[in-house]
Design an enzyme around this catalytic site. Structure first.
Site, mmCIF file in Angstrom:
data_model
loop_
_atom_site.group_PDB
_atom_site.id
_atom_site.type_symbol
_atom_site.label_atom_id
_atom_site.label_comp_id
_atom_site.label_asym_id
_atom_site.label_seq_id
_atom_site.Cartn_x
_atom_site.Cartn_y
_atom_site.Cartn_z
ATOM 1 N N THR A 98 0.601 -1.075 -0.224
ATOM 2 C CA THR A 98 0.081 -0.100 -0.165
ATOM 3 C C THR A 98 1.184 0.641 -0.228
ATOM 4 O O THR A 98 1.946 1.428 -0.201
ATOM 5 C CB THR A 98 -0.827 -0.178 1.299
ATOM 6 O OG1 THR A 98 -1.558 -0.979 1.262
ATOM 7 C CG2 THR A 98 -1.582 1.131 1.291
ATOM 8 N N GLU A 138 -7.305 -8.380 -2.306
ATOM 9 C CA GLU A 138 -8.539 -7.377 -1.731
ATOM 10 C C GLU A 138 -8.642 -7.942 -0.924
ATOM 11 O O GLU A 138 -9.199 -7.910 0.023
ATOM 12 C CB GLU A 138 -8.897 -6.065 -1.965
ATOM 13 C CG GLU A 138 -8.493 -4.727 -1.266
ATOM 14 C CD GLU A 138 -7.671 -4.515 -0.742
ATOM 15 O OE1 GLU A 138 -7.006 -4.445 0.084
ATOM 16 O OE2 GLU A 138 -6.541 -4.239 -2.116
HETATM 17 N N1 GLU Z 1 -5.906 -3.802 2.377
HETATM 18 C C1 GLU Z 1 -4.999 -3.178 3.879
HETATM 19 C C2 GLU Z 1 -6.219 -2.034 3.938
HETATM 20 O O1 GLU Z 1 -7.068 -2.234 3.329
HETATM 21 C C3 GLU Z 1 -3.819 -2.652 3.321
HETATM 22 C C4 GLU Z 1 -2.678 -2.866 3.270
HETATM 23 C C5 GLU Z 1 -1.586 -2.286 3.178
HETATM 24 O O2 GLU Z 1 -1.502 -1.111 3.880
HETATM 25 O O3 GLU Z 1 -1.056 -2.861 3.154
HETATM 26 O O4 GLU Z 1 -5.892 -2.277 4.732
#
Ligand code: GLU
Length: 592
Positions: A414, A451
């Site tokens: 992210t 996701e």
């Molecule tokens: N998929 C995670 C979320 O939406 C974020 C992943 C990350 O920050 O590494 O919370």
């Protein structure tokens, strides 16, 4: 291969060429160019960058995880574009130069302050589960959860991307420059090629086995079987073509037609692990405007993204519980850390029980951050030792709730960026393809997200449903916490981070560092991490936080030491703009 010092040339306000960026630029150049200041990224360790100073500017600022993306945003802001214009340029560039973290194949949340109307809006560009998905998506024939990477790698984990629609929605609402012009720098760089950064090279090397499973992905990241190396020039003509189609056809060019067909074909035919995403899922995708979730803290309103993110609710709960306590003794004080750690454990207990996509399950949003409820939870912290038992509370709600606690694993990748433009508009956006390299499936020059593994793999416990179970069309619960802190109705701080569910701890701590410990934004994002997600109290390896190990153990916490790779980017807005970029990643802040 000699390591490349990855920095930007700042002599002019136009795009930076691949060669310029690949060439080392002395930091002194930063103060001589059109842009007043920057913190150049070098291939150095956290320790070497830990004493960075904040970047100061008076008109506009952008801070993001990669200098190319920052430059793209800066160019837009320098020619009078809004924060919404700049976010389109930044996101388009991140998808090229930091493809492992975010891109067209992923989802994002945006918190936007519009100066003209004085309003704060949150936009939900989260991925959706395909309509053909069921609560058993990540279970074997016996109903047992799949192994994490068995679920992640391939088509099963791919949700309908939301980022292209979010870029367009933000631009339609608040943009002023031509959409196509905002995509142009990323198109050009994709064709010219860009130098592979140390972080990208390192992550590719570490993930070779998974990346090698799919031909398209392998040929881009492992050309000829060998991982791309630092300083290699990477070209991505497919990405340029995709952006070119979007430049003329808008987001519709992505969600319908041949790009959509290719995405679906790639997901449904992923060798070994096909998914169920369809062209219908893509064609009906819509960004949703949600009410911002705001919690009062130290005479500020900390505002962010509500469900399907747990970000603002959990950050807000932590801060709300800490409100009655004096934290001024600072980050190295064991009592301060006990309070923050136990407030986090209590908030995570509620998160696991109650938080999910509120379009699908009733979520007690107001009850979870109601002052009386937070005061009752805060009272639990009023002892001397770590809490022995931590359980979800009973927030007020007008609906009977009976959920089981979830079990979902989120591993960090992210990206987060923040932008302030000359008119005072503010964008705080967290953008993701979930795991590093997402599903590892690549199509049309971008990676597809994984996701859906942010859903709970288990659907029920002892017959009681889990709020964050998979359901058709639902958005998986997130931890992303793009935040804008307001004071007297005006924005004073924009901040956020990657880091899986540790995002919540990173963002909460940085806000505490700024508001309670008097740190500027750069100090606030650099301060060593100590985060507790309802398990071990994780202390950041190789930093002063390690010294908390003995005192926190003595207070009754289970303590661990590990790398805690946040990617915080922050701008404080006062008489001048101050920008901070997390020394743990490759980002910079840049302003004028
Ligand atoms: N998929 C995670 C979320 O939406 C974020 C992943 C990350 O920050 O590494 O919370």
């Amino acid at each position: 291969m000699k390591p490349v010092i990855f920095a930007l040339a700042l002599g002019c306000a136009t795009s930076v060429s691949a060669q310029q960026a690949a060439d080392a630029v002395a930091p002194e150049a930063a103060t001589q160019g059109t842009f007043a200041a920057m913190s150049p990224e070098i291939a150095a360790s956290f320790a070497a960058k830990a004493d960075r100073r904040p970047v100061e500017a008076s008109n506009w600022m952008v801070a993001a995880a990669n200098p190319w993306a920052v430059q793209a945003g800066a160019d837009v802001l320098a020619r009078g574009g809004t924060a919404a214009d700049a976010l389109v340029a930044v996101q388009a560039m991140l998808g090229l130069v930091e493809p492992q973290s975010s891109g067209l194949g992923g989802g994002a949340f945006l918190v936007y302050y519009d100066a003209a109307s004085g309003s704060l809006t949150t936009l939900d560009g989260r991925e959706t589960a395909p309509l053909a998905a069921t609560p058993r998506l990540f279970q074997d024939e016996d109903g047992e959860p799949l192994g994490f990477f068995d679920a992640v790698v391939g088509g099963l984990s791919v949700g309908t991307p939301g980022t292209p629609a979010l870029m367009q929605e933000a631009h339609e609402r608040w943009g002023s420059l031509l959409w196509a012009d905002l995509l142009a720098p990323a198109i050009d760089l994709a064709e010219q090629g860009f130098p592979v950064s140390p972080r990208l090279a390192g992550l590719v090397a570490a993930d070779q086995e998974r990346l090698a499973r799919f031909e398209t992905t392998a040929s881009y990241f492992l050309p000829g079987g060998a991982p791309i190396a630092v300083g290699d020039t990477l070209i991505n003509p497919d990405y340029a073509d995709t952006l070119r189609e979007m430049a003329t056809g808008g987001a519709a060019a992505f969600y319908t037609g041949s790009i959509a067909a290719d995405i679906v074909q790639t997901v449904q035919n992923a060798p070994g692990n096909p998914g169920v995403l369809s062209t219908l899922d893509l064609s009906i995708y819509a960004v949703k405007e949600r009410a911002p979730v705001c919690v009062e803290y130290r005479a500020h309103d900390v505002c962010g993204m509500g469900p399907p993110s747990s970000g603002a609710l959990t950050v807000g709960q932590i801060l709300g519980m800490l409100q009655p306590y004096d934290l001024s003794a600072g980050p190295n004080d064991a009592t301060v850390r006990r309070l923050i750690g136990d407030a986090s454990r209590l908030a995570f207990a509620d998160r696991g029980r109650y938080m999910a996509d509120s379009d699908y399950v009733p979520v007690p949003v107001a009850g979870l951050v109601a002052p009386e409820y937070l005061a009752s939870r805060a009272a639990l912290l009023d002892g001397d030792m770590a809490l022995r038992d931590v359980a979800p509370g009973n927030p007020e709600f007008d609906h009977a709730l009976n959920w089981a606690d979830d079990a979902s694993l989120e591993l960090p990748s992210t990206s987060h960026f923040v932008i302030v433009d000359t008119q005072g508009n503010v964008a705080s956006m967290t953008t993701t393809i979930e795991n590093a390299f997402g599903s590892r499936l690549m199509v049309r020059g971008f990676l597809l997200n994984n996701e859906l593994t942010d859903f709970s793999f288990r659907s029920h416990v002892d017959g009681v449903p889990i709020a964050n179970r998979v359901e058709p069309g639902k958005r998986p619960r997130s931890s992303m916490a793009p935040t804008i802190v307001m004071q007297d109705g005006a924005p004073v701080l924009a901040i956020g981070s990657p880091g899986g569910s540790r995002i919540i701890g990173y963002v909460a701590q940085s806000i505490i560092a700024h508001l309670d410990w008097g740190m500027d934004v750069q100090q606030a994002v650099s301060v060593p991490h100590a985060v507790n997600r309802f398990g071990t109290y994780d202390l950041e390896e190789g930093t002063a936080a390690e010294r908390l190990s003995d005192p926190l153990t003595a207070l009754g916490f289970e303590v661990g030491t590990r790398a805690l790779t946040s990617g915080l980017h922050a701008i404080s807005i006062g008489p001048s703009l101050l920008g901070g970029a997390d020394p743990r990643r490759e980002g910079i802040a840049l302003g004028q």
